[in-house]
Design an enzyme around this catalytic site. Sequence first.
Site, PDB file in Angstrom:
ATOM      1  N   ASP A  19       0.828  -1.206   0.000  1.00  9.57           N
ATOM      2  CA  ASP A  19       0.000   0.000   0.000  1.00  9.57           C
ATOM      3  C   ASP A  19       0.863   1.257   0.000  1.00  9.57           C
ATOM      4  O   ASP A  19       1.968   1.261   0.538  1.00  9.57           O
ATOM      5  CB  ASP A  19      -0.900  -0.013   1.243  1.00  9.57           C
ATOM      6  N   ARG A  23      -0.035   7.641  -2.857  1.00  9.60           N
ATOM      7  CA  ARG A  23       0.379   8.742  -1.978  1.00  9.60           C
ATOM      8  C   ARG A  23       1.856   9.089  -2.182  1.00  9.60           C
ATOM      9  O   ARG A  23       2.249  10.248  -2.131  1.00  9.60           O
ATOM     10  CB  ARG A  23       0.126   8.349  -0.514  1.00  9.60           C
ATOM     11  N   TRP A  24       2.667   8.069  -2.418  1.00 15.41           N
ATOM     12  CA  TRP A  24       4.097   8.295  -2.672  1.00 15.41           C
ATOM     13  C   TRP A  24       4.267   9.203  -3.885  1.00 15.41           C
ATOM     14  O   TRP A  24       5.086  10.133  -3.873  1.00 15.41           O
ATOM     15  CB  TRP A  24       4.770   6.942  -2.896  1.00 15.41           C
ATOM     16  N   ARG A  32      -0.666   9.270  -9.868  1.00 13.05           N
ATOM     17  CA  ARG A  32      -0.682   8.049  -9.068  1.00 13.05           C
ATOM     18  C   ARG A  32      -0.001   6.879  -9.780  1.00 13.05           C
ATOM     19  O   ARG A  32       0.670   6.059  -9.154  1.00 13.05           O
ATOM     20  CB  ARG A  32      -2.127   7.683  -8.710  1.00 13.05           C
ATOM     21  N   SER A  64      -7.074  -5.559  -5.881  1.00 14.52           N
ATOM     22  CA  SER A  64      -8.191  -6.176  -5.168  1.00 14.52           C
ATOM     23  C   SER A  64      -9.483  -6.092  -5.969  1.00 14.52           C
ATOM     24  O   SER A  64      -9.599  -5.313  -6.926  1.00 14.52           O
ATOM     25  CB  SER A  64      -8.391  -5.501  -3.809  1.00 14.52           C
ATOM     26  N   THR A  65     -10.465  -6.868  -5.554  1.00 15.05           N
ATOM     27  CA  THR A  65     -11.782  -6.808  -6.189  1.00 15.05           C
ATOM     28  C   THR A  65     -12.418  -5.437  -5.996  1.00 15.05           C
ATOM     29  O   THR A  65     -13.281  -5.030  -6.788  1.00 15.05           O
ATOM     30  CB  THR A  65     -12.708  -7.891  -5.598  1.00 15.05           C
ATOM     31  N   GLU A  66     -11.985  -4.718  -4.964  1.00 15.68           N
ATOM     32  CA  GLU A  66     -12.513  -3.373  -4.713  1.00 15.68           C
ATOM     33  C   GLU A  66     -11.799  -2.297  -5.530  1.00 15.68           C
ATOM     34  O   GLU A  66     -12.315  -1.175  -5.665  1.00 15.68           O
ATOM     35  CB  GLU A  66     -12.394  -3.034  -3.219  1.00 15.68           C
ATOM     36  N   ASN A  67     -10.635  -2.605  -6.062  1.00 13.70           N
ATOM     37  CA  ASN A  67      -9.867  -1.600  -6.802  1.00 13.70           C
ATOM     38  C   ASN A  67     -10.511  -1.191  -8.126  1.00 13.70           C
ATOM     39  O   ASN A  67     -10.113  -0.181  -8.723  1.00 13.70           O
ATOM     40  CB  ASN A  67      -8.441  -2.084  -7.055  1.00 13.70           C
ATOM     41  N   ARG A 187       1.701  -4.941   6.128  1.00  8.92           N
ATOM     42  CA  ARG A 187       1.029  -3.894   5.356  1.00  8.92           C
ATOM     43  C   ARG A 187       1.837  -2.613   5.473  1.00  8.92           C
ATOM     44  O   ARG A 187       2.160  -2.160   6.581  1.00  8.92           O
ATOM     45  CB  ARG A 187      -0.392  -3.640   5.843  1.00  8.92           C
TER      46      ARG A 187
END
Length: 241
Positions: A19, A23-24, A32, A64-67, A187
């Site tokens: 993760d 942000r980096w 991004r 992920s499936t949420e991405n 993480r």
Amino acid sequence: MPKPIRDGAGPRHVAIIMDGNGRWAQRRGRPRLFGHHAGAKRVREIVEACPDIGVKYLTIFAFSTENWRRTQSEVAGLMSLFRRYITKEARALREENVRVRFIGDRVRLDDKLVTLMDELELMTADCTGVNLTIAINYGGRDEVARATKRLAEDVAAGKLDPASVNEETLPKYLDTCVLPDPDLVIRTSGEARISNFLLWQSAYAEYEFVDTLWPDFGAGEFGKLVGAYGTRDRRYGGVKA
């Protein structure tokens, strides 16, 4: 270079939620996707560090499936990055004796990416070094749901006796059925949540949440976390006599 861990003291299987790429990049005034490219380069360093510190299995959470909820341009850029990464790194992974597997639901992925994934798995199938598992379009709840569906189909077909189903049955239907459960889950980026990653498999894993953003996470810090694992008292619900 991280220090070697004495035999039996370190984790055999480490899983990482990579993760902080976005942000980096944003802290550097870059898009991004620039961070995702930097993060992809970091993967090689971590894979190469594994043999010296006794890590036999490394599982990384790539998408992920949420991405899919991210912007269309970021998702498209990530899919392009995955295709490029596989194409660029395939030969090196083979030469370094790394066996690669992919977990997650491939139905939603584009055909070219799936073909590259299949080819890389086949190309490295006889490698005996580090086992690198890459989770793409993966979600722990989705995995359990798909596994349960396959289990139910076997029960309906008479291949499995419902009375014989126990907590050792379901893992045989999971994407990770050929892998040991993770001993340590890391993480990066300062977030302290597991984000639907390896929910069943990590029931007794140790967790490390570190502030470092993934593109800055190097072999030295990785080695320290792996070394710290050996100092933990793992009782699995019991007590020492």
